[in-house]
Design a protein around this motif. Structure first.
Motif, PDB file in Angstrom:
ATOM      1  N   TYR A 155       0.846  -1.190   0.000  1.00 45.54           N
ATOM      2  CA  TYR A 155       0.000   0.000   0.000  1.00 45.54           C
ATOM      3  C   TYR A 155       0.887   1.248   0.000  1.00 45.54           C
ATOM      4  N   TYR A 156       0.610   2.136  -0.932  1.00 45.78           N
ATOM      5  CA  TYR A 156       1.374   3.361  -1.080  1.00 45.78           C
ATOM      6  C   TYR A 156       0.499   4.570  -0.785  1.00 45.78           C
ATOM      7  N   CYS A 157       1.086   5.550  -0.145  1.00 51.21           N
ATOM      8  CA  CYS A 157       0.408   6.821   0.093  1.00 51.21           C
ATOM      9  C   CYS A 157       0.948   7.825  -0.917  1.00 51.21           C
ATOM     10  N   SER A 158       0.050   8.641  -1.421  1.00 47.79           N
ATOM     11  CA  SER A 158       0.435   9.708  -2.325  1.00 47.79           C
ATOM     12  C   SER A 158      -0.232  10.996  -1.880  1.00 47.79           C
ATOM     13  N   SER A 159       0.531  12.076  -1.915  1.00 47.99           N
ATOM     14  CA  SER A 159       0.001  13.384  -1.549  1.00 47.99           C
ATOM     15  C   SER A 159       0.297  14.336  -2.691  1.00 47.99           C
ATOM     16  N   GLY A 160      -0.585  15.305  -2.893  1.00 47.50           N
ATOM     17  CA  GLY A 160      -0.354  16.182  -4.021  1.00 47.50           C
ATOM     18  C   GLY A 160      -1.018  17.528  -3.933  1.00 47.50           C
ATOM     19  N   GLY A 161      -0.533  18.429  -4.763  1.00 51.42           N
ATOM     20  CA  GLY A 161      -1.079  19.765  -4.889  1.00 51.42           C
ATOM     21  C   GLY A 161      -0.321  20.516  -5.958  1.00 51.42           C
ATOM     22  N   ILE A 162      -0.801  21.725  -6.231  1.00 49.40           N
ATOM     23  CA  ILE A 162      -0.174  22.530  -7.282  1.00 49.40           C
ATOM     24  C   ILE A 162       1.275  22.842  -6.928  1.00 49.40           C
ATOM     25  N   ALA A 163       1.539  23.132  -5.684  1.00 53.06           N
ATOM     26  CA  ALA A 163       2.876  23.563  -5.278  1.00 53.06           C
ATOM     27  C   ALA A 163       3.873  22.412  -5.234  1.00 53.06           C
ATOM     28  N   THR A 164       3.409  21.204  -5.006  1.00 51.61           N
ATOM     29  CA  THR A 164       4.328  20.097  -4.776  1.00 51.61           C
ATOM     30  C   THR A 164       4.307  19.040  -5.870  1.00 51.61           C
ATOM     31  N   GLY A 165       3.258  19.016  -6.683  1.00 46.05           N
ATOM     32  CA  GLY A 165       3.103  17.884  -7.585  1.00 46.05           C
ATOM     33  C   GLY A 165       2.726  16.653  -6.781  1.00 46.05           C
ATOM     34  N   SER A 166       2.874  15.491  -7.369  1.00 43.88           N
ATOM     35  CA  SER A 166       2.521  14.258  -6.679  1.00 43.88           C
ATOM     36  C   SER A 166       3.743  13.670  -5.996  1.00 43.88           C
ATOM     37  N   LEU A 167       3.576  13.325  -4.734  1.00 40.25           N
ATOM     38  CA  LEU A 167       4.655  12.751  -3.941  1.00 40.25           C
ATOM     39  C   LEU A 167       4.242  11.367  -3.462  1.00 40.25           C
ATOM     40  N   TRP A 168       5.196  10.461  -3.370  1.00 39.95           N
ATOM     41  CA  TRP A 168       4.898   9.083  -3.013  1.00 39.95           C
ATOM     42  C   TRP A 168       5.744   8.612  -1.842  1.00 39.95           C
ATOM     43  N   GLY A 169       5.136   7.745  -1.026  1.00 42.90           N
ATOM     44  CA  GLY A 169       5.880   7.073   0.021  1.00 42.90           C
ATOM     45  C   GLY A 169       6.507   5.799  -0.519  1.00 42.90           C
ATOM     46  N   GLN A 170       7.236   5.105   0.348  1.00 45.49           N
ATOM     47  CA  GLN A 170       7.946   3.891  -0.049  1.00 45.49           C
ATOM     48  C   GLN A 170       7.039   2.662  -0.040  1.00 45.49           C
ATOM     49  N   GLY A 171       5.897   2.762   0.619  1.00 41.15           N
ATOM     50  CA  GLY A 171       4.955   1.649   0.654  1.00 41.15           C
ATOM     51  C   GLY A 171       5.063   0.846   1.935  1.00 41.15           C
ATOM     52  N   THR A 172       3.970   0.196   2.279  1.00 41.76           N
ATOM     53  CA  THR A 172       3.930  -0.683   3.447  1.00 41.76           C
ATOM     54  C   THR A 172       3.168  -1.955   3.064  1.00 41.76           C
ATOM     55  N   GLN A 173       3.693  -3.094   3.486  1.00 40.32           N
ATOM     56  CA  GLN A 173       3.124  -4.375   3.089  1.00 40.32           C
ATOM     57  C   GLN A 173       1.925  -4.733   3.954  1.00 40.32           C
ATOM     58  N   VAL A 174       0.854  -5.160   3.314  1.00 37.82           N
ATOM     59  CA  VAL A 174      -0.321  -5.697   4.000  1.00 37.82           C
ATOM     60  C   VAL A 174      -0.525  -7.116   3.480  1.00 37.82           C
ATOM     61  N   THR A 175      -0.563  -8.069   4.403  1.00 34.78           N
ATOM     62  CA  THR A 175      -0.747  -9.470   4.035  1.00 34.78           C
ATOM     63  C   THR A 175      -1.957 -10.015   4.780  1.00 34.78           C
ATOM     64  N   VAL A 176      -2.919 -10.531   4.034  1.00 37.12           N
ATOM     65  CA  VAL A 176      -4.131 -11.083   4.620  1.00 37.12           C
ATOM     66  C   VAL A 176      -4.164 -12.574   4.335  1.00 37.12           C
ATOM     67  N   SER A 177      -4.249 -13.366   5.391  1.00 32.55           N
ATOM     68  CA  SER A 177      -4.264 -14.814   5.241  1.00 32.55           C
ATOM     69  C   SER A 177      -5.663 -15.349   5.498  1.00 32.55           C
ATOM     70  N   SER A 178      -6.030 -16.367   4.735  1.00 32.13           N
ATOM     71  CA  SER A 178      -7.382 -16.924   4.874  1.00 32.13           C
ATOM     72  C   SER A 178      -7.374 -18.134   5.796  1.00 32.13           C
TER      73      SER A 178
END
Length: 118
Positions: A95-118
């Motif tokens: 899962y990645y977070c992205s933040s954005g606006g006119i002044a900054t453009g789009s910025l991205w995080g490094q991501g975090t793993q989510v694992t769901v087991s059944s």
């Protein structure tokens, strides 16, 4: 320098819950939007949820997560949360977070793993 950082990933059982947090530091203004994306193994990146800080806080959810995930703004500046309930194995992804606006453009995080087991 603006840094976007995710936290809260991990493992959960199907039907369980996890909450992810995203904080963008190093920027004194407010982002126009903040959003969550995810990328499952062997698949492309897809939008999960987004919120806009203007216009009453409009939100967006992908059909696959509607009714199960909730995006919200935290009291801390430039911080959003993603509450994930009723998790399914197909929610397993980075899962990645992205933040954005006119002044900054789009910025991205490094991501975090989510694992769901059944």
């Amino acid at each position: 320098q603006v840094v976007v950082e995710e936290s809260g990933g991990g493992s959960a059982q199907a039907g369980g819950s996890l909450t992810l947090a995203c904080h963008a530091s190093g920027y004194s203004g407010n982002f126009n939007w903040m959003a969550w994306f995810r990328q499952a193994p062997g698949k492309g990146r897809e939008g999960v949820a987004a919120c806009w800080t203007n216009g009453g806080g409009t939100t967006y959810y992908a059909d696959s997560v509607k009714g199960r995930f909730t995006i919200s703004k935290d009291n801390a500046k430039n911080t959003i949360l993603l509450r994930m309930d009723a998790l399914k194995s197909k929610d397993t992804a980075i899962y990645y977070c992205s933040s954005g606006g006119i002044a900054t453009g789009s910025l991205w995080g490094q991501g975090t793993q989510v694992t769901v087991s059944s």
